[in-house]
Structures are given as structure tokens and as C-alpha cells.
Design a protein around this motif. Structure first.
Motif, PDB file in Angstrom:
ATOM      1  N   LEU A  88    -128.914  62.358-109.567  1.00  0.00           N
ATOM      2  CA  LEU A  88    -127.837  61.547-108.992  1.00  0.00           C
ATOM      3  C   LEU A  88    -126.568  62.382-108.840  1.00  0.00           C
ATOM      4  O   LEU A  88    -126.219  63.154-109.733  1.00  0.00           O
ATOM      5  CB  LEU A  88    -127.523  60.374-109.908  1.00  0.00           C
ATOM      6  N   GLY A  89    -125.870  62.197-107.711  1.00  0.00           N
ATOM      7  CA  GLY A  89    -124.582  62.853-107.510  1.00  0.00           C
ATOM      8  C   GLY A  89    -123.473  62.071-108.204  1.00  0.00           C
ATOM      9  O   GLY A  89    -123.668  60.939-108.658  1.00  0.00           O
ATOM     10  N   GLY A  90    -122.279  62.695-108.256  1.00  0.00           N
ATOM     11  CA  GLY A  90    -121.150  62.079-108.936  1.00  0.00           C
ATOM     12  C   GLY A  90    -120.737  60.752-108.312  1.00  0.00           C
ATOM     13  O   GLY A  90    -120.425  59.786-109.011  1.00  0.00           O
ATOM     14  N   THR A  91    -120.748  60.699-106.972  1.00  0.00           N
ATOM     15  CA  THR A  91    -120.348  59.467-106.291  1.00  0.00           C
ATOM     16  C   THR A  91    -121.342  58.346-106.612  1.00  0.00           C
ATOM     17  O   THR A  91    -120.950  57.219-106.920  1.00  0.00           O
ATOM     18  CB  THR A  91    -120.300  59.692-104.764  1.00  0.00           C
ATOM     19  N   GLU A  92    -122.630  58.686-106.556  1.00  0.00           N
ATOM     20  CA  GLU A  92    -123.653  57.672-106.863  1.00  0.00           C
ATOM     21  C   GLU A  92    -123.475  57.144-108.290  1.00  0.00           C
ATOM     22  O   GLU A  92    -123.556  55.935-108.534  1.00  0.00           O
ATOM     23  CB  GLU A  92    -125.051  58.284-106.688  1.00  0.00           C
ATOM     24  N   ARG A  93    -123.235  58.078-109.218  1.00  0.00           N
ATOM     25  CA  ARG A  93    -123.046  57.656-110.608  1.00  0.00           C
ATOM     26  C   ARG A  93    -121.883  56.675-110.751  1.00  0.00           C
ATOM     27  O   ARG A  93    -121.975  55.655-111.424  1.00  0.00           O
ATOM     28  CB  ARG A  93    -122.734  58.874-111.474  1.00  0.00           C
ATOM     29  N   ARG A  94    -120.778  57.012-110.104  1.00  0.00           N
ATOM     30  CA  ARG A  94    -119.605  56.153-110.205  1.00  0.00           C
ATOM     31  C   ARG A  94    -119.884  54.762-109.636  1.00  0.00           C
ATOM     32  O   ARG A  94    -119.483  53.758-110.198  1.00  0.00           O
ATOM     33  CB  ARG A  94    -118.436  56.799-109.456  1.00  0.00           C
ATOM     34  N   LEU A  95    -120.576  54.734-108.500  1.00  0.00           N
ATOM     35  CA  LEU A  95    -120.899  53.449-107.868  1.00  0.00           C
ATOM     36  C   LEU A  95    -121.792  52.608-108.782  1.00  0.00           C
ATOM     37  O   LEU A  95    -121.588  51.406-108.957  1.00  0.00           O
ATOM     38  CB  LEU A  95    -121.596  53.678-106.527  1.00  0.00           C
ATOM     39  N   ILE A  96    -122.776  53.266-109.368  1.00  0.00           N
ATOM     40  CA  ILE A  96    -123.704  52.562-110.251  1.00  0.00           C
ATOM     41  C   ILE A  96    -122.963  52.025-111.481  1.00  0.00           C
ATOM     42  O   ILE A  96    -123.109  50.865-111.856  1.00  0.00           O
ATOM     43  CB  ILE A  96    -124.864  53.496-110.654  1.00  0.00           C
ATOM     44  N   ASP A  97    -122.136  52.908-112.093  1.00  0.00           N
ATOM     45  CA  ASP A  97    -121.372  52.480-113.270  1.00  0.00           C
ATOM     46  C   ASP A  97    -120.532  51.254-112.975  1.00  0.00           C
ATOM     47  O   ASP A  97    -120.443  50.324-113.763  1.00  0.00           O
ATOM     48  CB  ASP A  97    -120.399  53.585-113.705  1.00  0.00           C
ATOM     49  N   GLU A 155    -122.940  59.839 -98.139  1.00  0.00           N
ATOM     50  CA  GLU A 155    -123.082  61.194 -97.612  1.00  0.00           C
ATOM     51  C   GLU A 155    -122.165  62.120 -98.401  1.00  0.00           C
ATOM     52  O   GLU A 155    -121.418  61.676 -99.265  1.00  0.00           O
ATOM     53  CB  GLU A 155    -122.717  61.214 -96.116  1.00  0.00           C
ATOM     54  N   GLU A 156    -122.236  63.401 -98.076  1.00  0.00           N
ATOM     55  CA  GLU A 156    -121.414  64.396 -98.776  1.00  0.00           C
ATOM     56  C   GLU A 156    -119.926  64.066 -98.694  1.00  0.00           C
ATOM     57  O   GLU A 156    -119.225  64.044 -99.695  1.00  0.00           O
ATOM     58  CB  GLU A 156    -121.675  65.752 -98.121  1.00  0.00           C
ATOM     59  N   GLU A 157    -119.472  63.787 -97.454  1.00  0.00           N
ATOM     60  CA  GLU A 157    -118.037  63.702 -97.210  1.00  0.00           C
ATOM     61  C   GLU A 157    -117.513  62.283 -97.058  1.00  0.00           C
ATOM     62  O   GLU A 157    -116.318  62.075 -96.931  1.00  0.00           O
ATOM     63  CB  GLU A 157    -117.686  64.458 -95.920  1.00  0.00           C
ATOM     64  N   ARG A 158    -118.444  61.320 -96.975  1.00  0.00           N
ATOM     65  CA  ARG A 158    -118.006  59.935 -96.770  1.00  0.00           C
ATOM     66  C   ARG A 158    -119.139  58.984 -97.151  1.00  0.00           C
ATOM     67  O   ARG A 158    -120.302  59.388 -97.254  1.00  0.00           O
ATOM     68  CB  ARG A 158    -117.605  59.702 -95.312  1.00  0.00           C
ATOM     69  N   ALA A 159    -118.758  57.740 -97.383  1.00  0.00           N
ATOM     70  CA  ALA A 159    -119.758  56.705 -97.641  1.00  0.00           C
ATOM     71  C   ALA A 159    -119.707  55.725 -96.473  1.00  0.00           C
ATOM     72  O   ALA A 159    -118.620  55.340 -96.034  1.00  0.00           O
ATOM     73  CB  ALA A 159    -119.454  55.989 -98.943  1.00  0.00           C
ATOM     74  N   VAL A 214    -113.002  53.136-106.162  1.00  0.00           N
ATOM     75  CA  VAL A 214    -113.817  53.748-107.203  1.00  0.00           C
ATOM     76  C   VAL A 214    -114.271  55.171-106.864  1.00  0.00           C
ATOM     77  O   VAL A 214    -114.469  55.998-107.741  1.00  0.00           O
ATOM     78  CB  VAL A 214    -115.051  52.847-107.474  1.00  0.00           C
ATOM     79  N   ILE A 215    -114.441  55.464-105.563  1.00  0.00           N
ATOM     80  CA  ILE A 215    -114.918  56.806-105.206  1.00  0.00           C
ATOM     81  C   ILE A 215    -113.846  57.565-104.433  1.00  0.00           C
ATOM     82  O   ILE A 215    -112.930  56.951-103.879  1.00  0.00           O
ATOM     83  CB  ILE A 215    -116.238  56.750-104.391  1.00  0.00           C
ATOM     84  N   ASP A 216    -113.956  58.897-104.420  1.00  0.00           N
ATOM     85  CA  ASP A 216    -112.858  59.667-103.823  1.00  0.00           C
ATOM     86  C   ASP A 216    -113.193  60.243-102.453  1.00  0.00           C
ATOM     87  O   ASP A 216    -112.487  61.112-101.961  1.00  0.00           O
ATOM     88  CB  ASP A 216    -112.354  60.745-104.798  1.00  0.00           C
ATOM     89  N   ILE A 217    -114.274  59.780-101.819  1.00  0.00           N
ATOM     90  CA  ILE A 217    -114.507  60.122-100.416  1.00  0.00           C
ATOM     91  C   ILE A 217    -114.219  58.870 -99.582  1.00  0.00           C
ATOM     92  O   ILE A 217    -114.265  57.756-100.112  1.00  0.00           O
ATOM     93  CB  ILE A 217    -115.963  60.619-100.175  1.00  0.00           C
ATOM     94  N   PRO A 218    -113.887  59.038 -98.285  1.00  0.00           N
ATOM     95  CA  PRO A 218    -113.566  57.867 -97.459  1.00  0.00           C
ATOM     96  C   PRO A 218    -114.752  56.906 -97.344  1.00  0.00           C
ATOM     97  O   PRO A 218    -115.906  57.341 -97.324  1.00  0.00           O
ATOM     98  CB  PRO A 218    -113.244  58.471 -96.092  1.00  0.00           C
ATOM     99  N   VAL A 219    -114.443  55.601 -97.306  1.00  0.00           N
ATOM    100  CA  VAL A 219    -115.468  54.576 -97.118  1.00  0.00           C
ATOM    101  C   VAL A 219    -115.288  53.997 -95.716  1.00  0.00           C
ATOM    102  O   VAL A 219    -114.253  53.400 -95.419  1.00  0.00           O
ATOM    103  CB  VAL A 219    -115.334  53.455 -98.164  1.00  0.00           C
ATOM    104  N   VAL A 220    -116.265  54.217 -94.847  1.00  0.00           N
ATOM    105  CA  VAL A 220    -116.142  53.787 -93.449  1.00  0.00           C
ATOM    106  C   VAL A 220    -117.252  52.798 -93.114  1.00  0.00           C
ATOM    107  O   VAL A 220    -118.240  52.695 -93.832  1.00  0.00           O
ATOM    108  CB  VAL A 220    -116.216  54.996 -92.482  1.00  0.00           C
ATOM    109  N   PHE A 221    -117.078  52.073 -92.021  1.00  0.00           N
ATOM    110  CA  PHE A 221    -118.138  51.189 -91.534  1.00  0.00           C
ATOM    111  C   PHE A 221    -118.975  51.917 -90.484  1.00  0.00           C
ATOM    112  O   PHE A 221    -118.431  52.706 -89.702  1.00  0.00           O
ATOM    113  CB  PHE A 221    -117.533  49.934 -90.892  1.00  0.00           C
TER     114      PHE A 221
END
Ligand code: TXA
Ligand code: MG
Length: 362
Positions: A87-96, A193-197, A213-220
């Protein structure tokens, strides 16, 4: 179909006991409908291709539309992902932060998952539902559970056990009745993704919540809002969530919403159109302020406080009720799609209304 009633507030031991038989059925290839915090799901053992295929047949679901896999604990994730996946850091944070809860995350699919769960794609959607009944059932099944919403494809999703029975009684082995779903609208589907969710389907966890919660941009997914586009979540391309009646949505300035609704319902002499059987969903205070009256089986008078959440919670149930009342048209007081749960509700309404959504008054 066998039906079992469970009380979501029961202690874990009691829940486990009541769910032993449906859990066993799931493990052995049965179809079991069950409540989650979002909507009812139609579950099958995610490792059993034959069982998974039964879901598509029961729902009359297009076979290219992938299913979400539901787990009861983080350990269940191991069996679903490739054995060397970390799991990547972003995934971990989302799960937590959001599990258990209404967030579906896409991961690379492991080799044991039934192919029809993720037809023609390398990614599989996974979520850990918040509802105690759902998690107790999955724990009893001892396998991850692939489950779409438990409706016939194209109908509004079910938020009560009776809604499920109406659509699927002949096709399923067990119906677990745990009362009404708390949220009423489906989970958010997220591609990290690497640079965005990328939000492929707006749902119970909002863009603001994710972004905090995460530090990459969240886009639709930009195709979501383009009627001609090909959305990344195949499920979003179908006319969906739709009742038999025609749905019409107005949002914006209150007085203009009233004027538009009135103009729609009445002819030039102010008389109701003879062929029209309207139903209406709006805040209770709006209905009384403008003296709008409707028979109770064609009326959704919702509490004005936190109207967006109330609309999310009761929308599908009301649309089903209005169909039973043979409404010809459903008039909806819409909400701002740019904020919070409003994005998910207006996305579902946009689909139900086939584009008949109008901003008025500004
Ligand atoms: O709240 C929910 O998510 C409910 C409850 C039962 O958990 N489930 C649900 O499932 O709404 P369903 O099948 O009705 O919707 C799943 C959505 C579809 O739009 C589908 O296309 C998308 O998620 N989806 C699932 N797996 C995907 C994948 N691997 N890639 C892209 N989209 C996916
Ligand atoms: Mg669905």
C-alpha cells in the motif's frame, strides 16, 4: 428466498449467531442481499466465478460493469491484491480515515478474484462497509463479498429490505433485513494515482473530506459531467437510478424554484394539467410557505435542516414510492452540486432526470 431479521444494535455475538446461515450460504455460492450504511448490496463469494455470474443474471446487469468487493477487516485485503503489492502512503491515509465507511478504493486485482468481478480491467474496487450487520455477515462468510446494489439494473437502489424483495425475491437465497440504510446514497469510488486522486463516482465521502486527508489534488472524472463522455466507472454511463415517472429538478433561488414548479404543474389558466399526476420532493417549510399540497403517497416533505443529507437518505425510497402511486412526474427541489453530499445527490438526480436539471433565479 429466506429472510432473516437482525437488529444492527445487537452485540457482536448475537449478530454473528443470527448471520451464521446466510454467511454459510455466501461461502458456498449463494446470493445474499444485505444492508450496508449506503444501500442494500447483493452479495456473492468474490472468489467464486459461478456465484458472481449469478449476480449479473439476477440484476440483469451489463457484464462489462465491475463489482465492488466488500471486506470485514484489513486482513481480508491481503487475499485480494497481488501478493507483492504494498500500500502507498495515500492509500494508507485513506484507509485509516475512511474505513469502515462509504469509500471504495481501486487497487490492482489479485489473481484469486473471480474474473467477472473486474471484467476486462486490472483494477478492483474494495470497500469496508461501516454497517455492523454487513461486517458481521462478511466475517461469518469468511470470504470477501462482491456486491453491487441489490436492485434490478436501472431502478433506484434499494435502501430497505422491502425494496430488495420487490426487485429480486425470486433470484436470491437470503435477504438479511437490518432496517433502513443510514446514508441512502452509494459509496464514493476513488482512483488513486501518483499525482492526484480521481473521483469516478461521487458518494458518501465527499471531495472536501478526501482533500482534508491526503496531500495530492482530489479531482472529479471530467466525463462525469459530460453527457456525451465515457466515464471511467462503467456504471456511470447508464441511465441509472431512474423510476418510471419523469424526474425534473430545479435548484437555485427558492422563489424561482417555486415559479418553475408552478409553471410546470399548471396550465395558463392556473388549473392542473388533467393527465399529470405529479409528485414532489422539497423542504417542509418551502411546501408550507407556498401552500403546495399533495397526497401523502406523492409527497416527500423533508426536514429543512441539513436538507441535502435528508434528500440523500430518502431519495431512492421516495422514487420507488412515487412509482407505486403511479406518479407521472416527480418534481424535485434540488441542492447545490458543488458542495458536500450535494455532489452525489445531484449526480444521481441528473441521471434519474436524464438531464432535466435546471438552475433558476441567479
Ligand atoms: O455503496 C456502494 O458502493 C454499494 C454498496 C452495496 O456497497 N454498492 C454499489 O455497487 O453501489 P454498484 O455495483 O451498484 O456500483 C459500483 C460502481 C459502478 O459505477 C462501477 O462501474 C464502479 O463502481 N466500479 C466498480 N469497480 C470498478 C473498477 N474496477 N473500475 C472502475 N469502476 C468500477
Ligand atoms: Mg448500483
Amino acid at each position: 428466498m429466506r429472510r432473516c431479521f437482525v437488529n444492527p444494535n445487537d452485540d457482536p455475538d448475537a449478530l454473528a449467531k443470527s448471520l451464521a446461515d446466510p454467511g454459510m450460504s455466501l461461502r458456498q455460492g449463494g446470493l445474499v442481499a444485505f444492508p450496508t450504511e449506503t444501500v442494500y448490496g447483493l452479495g456473492a463469494n468474490a472468489f467464486d466465478e459461478t456465484a458472481v455470474c449469478r449476480i449479473f443474471a439476477a440484476k440483469r446487469r451489463p457484464v462489462d460493469n465491475p463489482l465492488i468487493v466488500h471486506i470485514a477487516s484489513l486482513n481480508d485485503l491481503d487475499g485480494l491484491l497481488p501478493s507483492d503489492y504494498r500500500l502507498g502512503g495515500t492509500e494508507r491515509r485513506l484507509i485509516d480515515q475512511f474505513w469502515p465507511g462509504p469509500l471504495t478504493i481501486l487497487f490492482p486485482a489479485g489473481e484469486h478474484i473471480a474474473p467477472s468481478v473486474h471484467p476486462g480491467r486490472d483494477l478492483v474496487g474494495v470497500r469496508m462497509p461501516q454497517g455492523a450487520v454487513a461486517r458481521a455477515l462478511i466475517a461469518q462468510a469468511q470470504v470477501p463479498v462482491a456486491a453491487p446494489s441489490a436492485n434490478v439494473s436501472g431502478k433506484p437502489s434499494p435502501t430497505t429490505a422491502d425494496d430488495v424483495a420487490e426487485d429480486l425475491a425470486e433470484h436470491i437465497d437470503w435477504l438479511v433485513d437490518g432496517g433502513e440504510c443510514a446514508l441512502g446514497v452509494e459509496s464514493t469510488v476513488l482512483l488513486v494515482e501518483e499525482e492526484r486522486a480521481v473521483i469516478l463516482r461521487p458518494g458518501g465521502v465527499t471531495q472536501e473530506m478526501l482533500a482534508s486527508v491526503i496531500d495530492i489534488p482530489v479531482v472529479f472524472d471530467r466525463h462525469l459531467f459530460d453527457p456525451a463522455g465515457a466515464p471511467l466507472a462503467p456504471g456511470m454511463k447508464y441511465r441509472h437510478y431512474a423510476p418510471d415517472a419523469k424526474v425534473h429538478v430545479w435548484w437555485g433561488e427558492e422563489e424561482a424554484i417555486y415559479a418553475a414548479m408552478r409553471e410546470f404543474m399548471l396550465d395558463e389558466d392556473g388549473r392542473p394539467w388533467p393527465q399529470m399526476r405529479p409528485a414532489i420532493i422539497a423542504p417542509r417549510d418551502f411546501l408550507s410557505r407556498y401552500e403546495i399540497h399533495m397526497p401523502s403517497d406523492r409527497l416527500g416533505a423533508l426536514p429543512p435542516d441539513d436538507y441535502s443529507a435528508e434528500l440523500a437518505r430518502s431519495l431512492y425510497q421516495l422514487l420507488r414510492r412515487f412509482d407505486r402511486a403511479e406518479a407521472t412526474d416527480v418534481l424535485v427541489y434540488g441542492v447545490d452540486p458543488a458542495h458536500g453530499i450535494g455532489t452525489a445527490v445531484m449526480n444521481r438526480l441528473q441521471k434519474a432526470a436524464e438531464g432535466r436539471v435546471v438552475l433558476v433565479g441567479y
